[in-house]
Design a protein around this motif. Structure first.
Motif, PDB file in Angstrom:
ATOM      1  N   UNK A   1      19.779 -15.630  51.647  1.00 14.74           N
ATOM      2  CA  UNK A   1      21.047 -15.395  50.946  1.00 14.74           C
ATOM      3  C   UNK A   1      21.687 -16.605  51.486  1.00 14.74           C
ATOM      4  N   UNK A   2      21.505 -17.575  50.776  1.00 18.26           N
ATOM      5  CA  UNK A   2      21.766 -19.009  51.268  1.00 18.26           C
ATOM      6  C   UNK A   2      23.432 -19.527  50.398  1.00 18.26           C
ATOM      7  N   UNK A   3      23.957 -20.641  50.755  1.00 20.64           N
ATOM      8  CA  UNK A   3      25.147 -21.050  50.245  1.00 20.64           C
ATOM      9  C   UNK A   3      25.001 -21.140  48.740  1.00 20.64           C
ATOM     10  N   UNK A   4      24.113 -21.217  48.112  1.00 26.87           N
ATOM     11  CA  UNK A   4      24.139 -21.391  46.573  1.00 26.87           C
ATOM     12  C   UNK A   4      23.719 -19.969  45.927  1.00 26.87           C
ATOM     13  N   UNK A   5      23.657 -18.889  46.202  1.00 26.56           N
ATOM     14  CA  UNK A   5      23.590 -17.725  45.776  1.00 26.56           C
ATOM     15  C   UNK A   5      25.008 -17.546  45.181  1.00 26.56           C
ATOM     16  N   UNK A   6      25.008 -16.726  44.041  1.00 30.74           N
ATOM     17  CA  UNK A   6      26.119 -16.778  43.154  1.00 30.74           C
ATOM     18  C   UNK A   6      27.571 -16.352  43.915  1.00 30.74           C
ATOM     19  N   UNK A   7      27.449 -15.307  44.828  1.00 33.38           N
ATOM     20  CA  UNK A   7      28.798 -14.788  45.437  1.00 33.38           C
ATOM     21  C   UNK A   7      29.185 -15.743  46.486  1.00 33.38           C
ATOM     22  N   UNK A   8      28.284 -16.689  47.106  1.00 33.93           N
ATOM     23  CA  UNK A   8      28.577 -17.559  48.387  1.00 33.93           C
ATOM     24  C   UNK A   8      29.053 -18.936  47.525  1.00 33.93           C
ATOM     25  N   UNK A   9      28.437 -19.309  46.592  1.00 34.26           N
ATOM     26  CA  UNK A   9      28.834 -20.507  45.803  1.00 34.26           C
ATOM     27  C   UNK A   9      30.373 -20.033  45.403  1.00 34.26           C
ATOM     28  N   UNK A  10      30.698 -19.140  44.766  1.00 31.86           N
ATOM     29  CA  UNK A  10      32.054 -18.791  44.061  1.00 31.86           C
ATOM     30  C   UNK A  10      33.191 -18.823  45.129  1.00 31.86           C
ATOM     31  N   UNK A  11      32.743 -18.113  46.393  1.00 29.80           N
ATOM     32  CA  UNK A  11      33.625 -17.990  47.298  1.00 29.80           C
ATOM     33  C   UNK A  11      34.015 -19.338  48.048  1.00 29.80           C
ATOM     34  N   UNK A  12      33.104 -20.256  48.270  1.00 30.78           N
ATOM     35  CA  UNK A  12      33.550 -21.536  48.745  1.00 30.78           C
ATOM     36  C   UNK A  12      33.992 -22.368  47.798  1.00 30.78           C
TER      37      UNK A  12
ATOM     38  N   UNK B   1      38.406 -28.195  38.166  1.00 29.33           N
ATOM     39  CA  UNK B   1      36.927 -27.814  37.415  1.00 29.33           C
ATOM     40  C   UNK B   1      36.609 -26.306  38.053  1.00 29.33           C
ATOM     41  N   UNK B   2      37.147 -25.867  38.843  1.00 24.87           N
ATOM     42  CA  UNK B   2      36.674 -24.564  39.461  1.00 24.87           C
ATOM     43  C   UNK B   2      37.445 -23.488  38.702  1.00 24.87           C
ATOM     44  N   UNK B   3      36.671 -22.442  38.358  1.00 26.39           N
ATOM     45  CA  UNK B   3      37.100 -21.193  37.583  1.00 26.39           C
ATOM     46  C   UNK B   3      36.525 -19.972  38.179  1.00 26.39           C
ATOM     47  N   UNK B   4      37.056 -19.431  39.037  1.00 22.11           N
ATOM     48  CA  UNK B   4      36.179 -18.145  39.744  1.00 22.11           C
ATOM     49  C   UNK B   4      37.102 -17.089  39.419  1.00 22.11           C
ATOM     50  N   UNK B   5      36.312 -16.026  38.743  1.00 16.15           N
ATOM     51  CA  UNK B   5      36.976 -14.711  38.388  1.00 16.15           C
ATOM     52  C   UNK B   5      36.617 -13.668  39.398  1.00 16.15           C
ATOM     53  N   UNK B   6      37.333 -12.628  39.515  1.00 19.59           N
ATOM     54  CA  UNK B   6      36.920 -11.411  40.474  1.00 19.59           C
ATOM     55  C   UNK B   6      35.565 -10.910  40.576  1.00 19.59           C
ATOM     56  N   UNK B   7      34.693 -10.972  39.516  1.00 18.16           N
ATOM     57  CA  UNK B   7      33.608 -10.520  39.358  1.00 18.16           C
ATOM     58  C   UNK B   7      32.596 -11.609  39.937  1.00 18.16           C
ATOM     59  N   UNK B   8      32.896 -12.872  39.830  1.00 17.05           N
ATOM     60  CA  UNK B   8      32.230 -13.869  40.567  1.00 17.05           C
ATOM     61  C   UNK B   8      32.078 -13.748  42.011  1.00 17.05           C
ATOM     62  N   UNK B   9      32.987 -12.985  42.594  1.00 16.11           N
ATOM     63  CA  UNK B   9      33.060 -13.108  44.040  1.00 16.11           C
ATOM     64  C   UNK B   9      32.099 -11.815  44.446  1.00 16.11           C
ATOM     65  N   UNK B  10      31.753 -10.838  43.452  1.00 13.16           N
ATOM     66  CA  UNK B  10      30.983  -9.675  43.919  1.00 13.16           C
ATOM     67  C   UNK B  10      29.524 -10.064  43.129  1.00 13.16           C
ATOM     68  N   UNK B  11      29.300 -11.214  42.750  1.00 12.58           N
ATOM     69  CA  UNK B  11      28.020 -11.479  42.134  1.00 12.58           C
ATOM     70  C   UNK B  11      26.936 -11.587  43.031  1.00 12.58           C
ATOM     71  N   UNK B  12      26.330 -10.404  43.451  1.00 10.66           N
ATOM     72  CA  UNK B  12      25.200 -10.566  44.497  1.00 10.66           C
ATOM     73  C   UNK B  12      23.745 -10.438  43.986  1.00 10.66           C
ATOM     74  N   UNK B  13      23.757 -10.722  42.580  1.00  6.32           N
ATOM     75  CA  UNK B  13      22.204 -10.707  42.028  1.00  6.32           C
ATOM     76  C   UNK B  13      21.566 -11.906  42.609  1.00  6.32           C
ATOM     77  N   UNK B  14      20.606 -11.839  43.302  1.00  5.51           N
ATOM     78  CA  UNK B  14      19.620 -12.912  43.565  1.00  5.51           C
ATOM     79  C   UNK B  14      18.373 -12.978  43.287  1.00  5.51           C
TER      80      UNK B  14
END
Length: 558
Positions: A327-338, A423-436
């Motif tokens: 679960x690194x900083x580049x997985x979807x939900x971590x990338x979106x949040x940062x 350039x950042x466009x983060x949706x609510x669904x991006x913040x809970x995208x835990x698919x790794x």
């Protein structure tokens, strides 16, 4: 509108009453823990009067906020995903407001060192060469009574240039740096109690004091003016916030505290750790509520992962995360949040501070050290390129590596607040995208059990930050380990070799861990294993492992 503060409550003239902080009538704060060496320098009648007033004004609101947390967690667990709030859209849409920004000494935060506040670690941090020291009374400190008040003594002495320490081996430690880091103190989160102090409200109801108000109050009362006189200020990291209402509570605490000591409004500066899932949906609102006192936000990565697991632990297989190491900083939900954090901060004139890579060097093992430098360099390079204004390290040897990556992007500039990240466009669904898409491995389960038990054992002995297997572990990483085990069991997961992850399977790993550690007369491994069972193997999921463990194992009595 903030309610004007009432005048401070008067301490009775009786010396015995003064020593215990007991008021003749009205709210009272009573010391119920033992008084160790020099504790009377921190627990003065005047400081206790200030703590009493803080609790009188804010203890009730604190309980309301904690109840709101439970309701929100229940809603998420029952299928209501978090979302950006409709009722605060006007705050997000208003492009004109800004936060107060950096106070004196906080203009350049490219490398911050974190660590506990015992005398040795305080001196090491002040000599480290970092721009900022996060003086941590929270996840890196085991909240023993000695650590809580001893940490306040370390900070008080350090701020006055009086701190020195001699180890049992006779080695002397002194602050020798010409320029020491700016201190940003992290009090305990709203959920934590201080059971060595008891608050009685006007109705006669007695309760444990708030760890947040105790840590903040004692540090602010004793040091605010000395910090201002030294050209800096009373600065704080705020942990575990889950809503803008919690941020508003802190802002009101700050305003009352400034008025109480006659300090100008806005002198306090706070940096909020965005380390819970609900807070990620309210970053603008949190900044807005704290705007007169706010310097920035921090990406508290480890607690954020824990919060994701905690909130979605019962929502089915698609919310199950793989091994902790994956679960690194580049997985979807971590990338979106940062990315959203950097964008939100810079839009409001706030600093965006990156998180802590857990890899640490080992001066006796060149191979481990080389790997740590490589991992940390890659992590900090990514953060600097993403627009962060600074980052955390947990070891002085990592400061040059982290600073080199930020120097390469910042140059002579103190920050990159001018980088807006449109350039950042983060949706609510991006913040809970835990698919790794990675499996749970047998080694991953074993590591979680082993690391959690070894960390808890050290925590029970008073150590809050512990080097284990080349990583710096604190309460947040232990929370990930135990919560993953709980979720894997309750979601009927198997390892990649087909082994079901069951209570019996984990019990076998507990036994294996206990057999593999070095035992001593004063070790706490049996207690640690029992704490782990309570928070990872029971049917109920405790919100924090530290709550029960603190009450059962760390509370002293006369």
């Amino acid at each position: 509108m903030t309610t004007p503060p009432a005048p401070p409550l008067t301490i009775p003239a009786s010396p015995a009453a003064q020593a215990q902080g007991i008021h003749a009538q009205g709210p009272a704060l009573r010391i119920v823990g033992p008084i160790h060496d020099r504790f009377d320098e921190i627990l003065t009648p005047e400081a206790l009067a200030f703590l009493t007033e803080l609790h009188h004004r804010f203890a009730g609101r604190r309980h309301d906020r904690l109840a709101a947390r439970m309701r929100r967690r229940f809603e998420i667990g029952n299928g209501h995903d978090p979302r950006f709030r409709d009722d605060t859209a006007h705050i997000r849409d208003d492009a004109d407001w800004r936060v107060a920004g950096a106070g004196p000494g906080l203009e350049d935060r490219r490398v911050e060192i974190t660590g506990p506040t015992d005398p040795k670690m305080t001196i090491n941090a002040l000599n480290s060469g970092a721009k900022v020291w996060l003086a941590d009374q929270e996840d890196a400190t085991s909240p023993t009574w000695q650590n809580v008040i001893g940490g306040q003594l370390s900070l008080r002495d350090a701020i006055r240039g009086e701190l020195a320490f001699t180890s049992e081996e006779g080695k002397e430690y002194r602050v020798t740096a010409e320029r020491t880091p700016t201190i940003v103190m992290r009090p305990r989160g709203w959920h934590l109690m201080e059971k060595h102090l008891e608050f009685t409200d006007r109705t006669g109801r007695a309760m444990a004091a708030s760890g947040s108000l105790v840590d903040f109050g004692l540090y602010f009362f004793h040091n605010a003016q000395a910090l201002i006189d030294a050209g800096r200020g009373p600065y704080f990291y705020l942990a575990k916030l889950e809503s803008s209402e919690e941020a508003k509570l802190w802002d009101d605490v700050f305003t009352m505290a400034e008025d109480y000591l006659g300090i100008a409004h806005g002198t306090i500066r706070a940096t909020v750790l965005i380390e819970t899932l609900p807070a990620a949906f309210e970053m603008d609102e949190i900044l807005f509520e704290l705007r007169d006192h706010c310097a920035g936000l921090n990406a508290g990565r480890w607690d954020y992962i824990f919060s994701m697991i905690k909130n979605y632990r019962g929502r089915g297989a698609r919310f199950v995360l793989p091994d902790r190491s994956q679960v690194t900083m580049t997985v979807p939900f971590m990338r979106a949040y940062t990315e959203l954090l950097v964008q939100t901060c810079h839009k409001r004139g706030a600093f965006a501070i990156g998180g802590m890579s857990a890899f640490i060097p080992n001066r006796r093992d060149p191979e481990v050290t080389a790997r740590a430098f490589e991992k940390v360099a890659a992590d900090k390079k990514r953060e600097a390129a993403d627009g962060f204004d600074g980052t955390w390290v947990a070891h002085p040897d990592l400061i040059p590596t982290a600073q080199a990556e930020f120097d390469a992007v910042l140059g002579d500039r103190p920050n990159q607040l001018d980088r807006q990240r449109d350039d950042v466009q983060v949706r609510a669904t991006d913040l809970i995208d835990v698919h790794i898409g990675l499996p749970i491995t047998a080694d991953g389960v074993r590591d979680n059990v082993s690391v959690a038990i070894r960390y808890i054992e050290a925590w029970l002995r008073g150590q809050g930050a512990v080097a284990i297997d080349g990583l710096m572990e604190d309460a947040a990483t232990a929370e990930i380990s135990r919560s993953q085990v709980w979720q894997w069991i309750h979601q009927d997961r198997t390892t990649d070799d087909g082994t079901p992850i069951t209570t019996a399977y984990v019990e076998g790993l507990i036994a294996e861990t206990l057999q593999g550690v070095e035992r001593g007369e004063e070790d706490r491994f049996d207690d640690a294993a029992e704490v782990f069972r309570d928070v990872a193997l029971r049917e109920e999921f405790p919100a924090f492992l530290t709550l029960g463990a603190y009450s059962k194992h760390l509370v002293e009595t006369d």
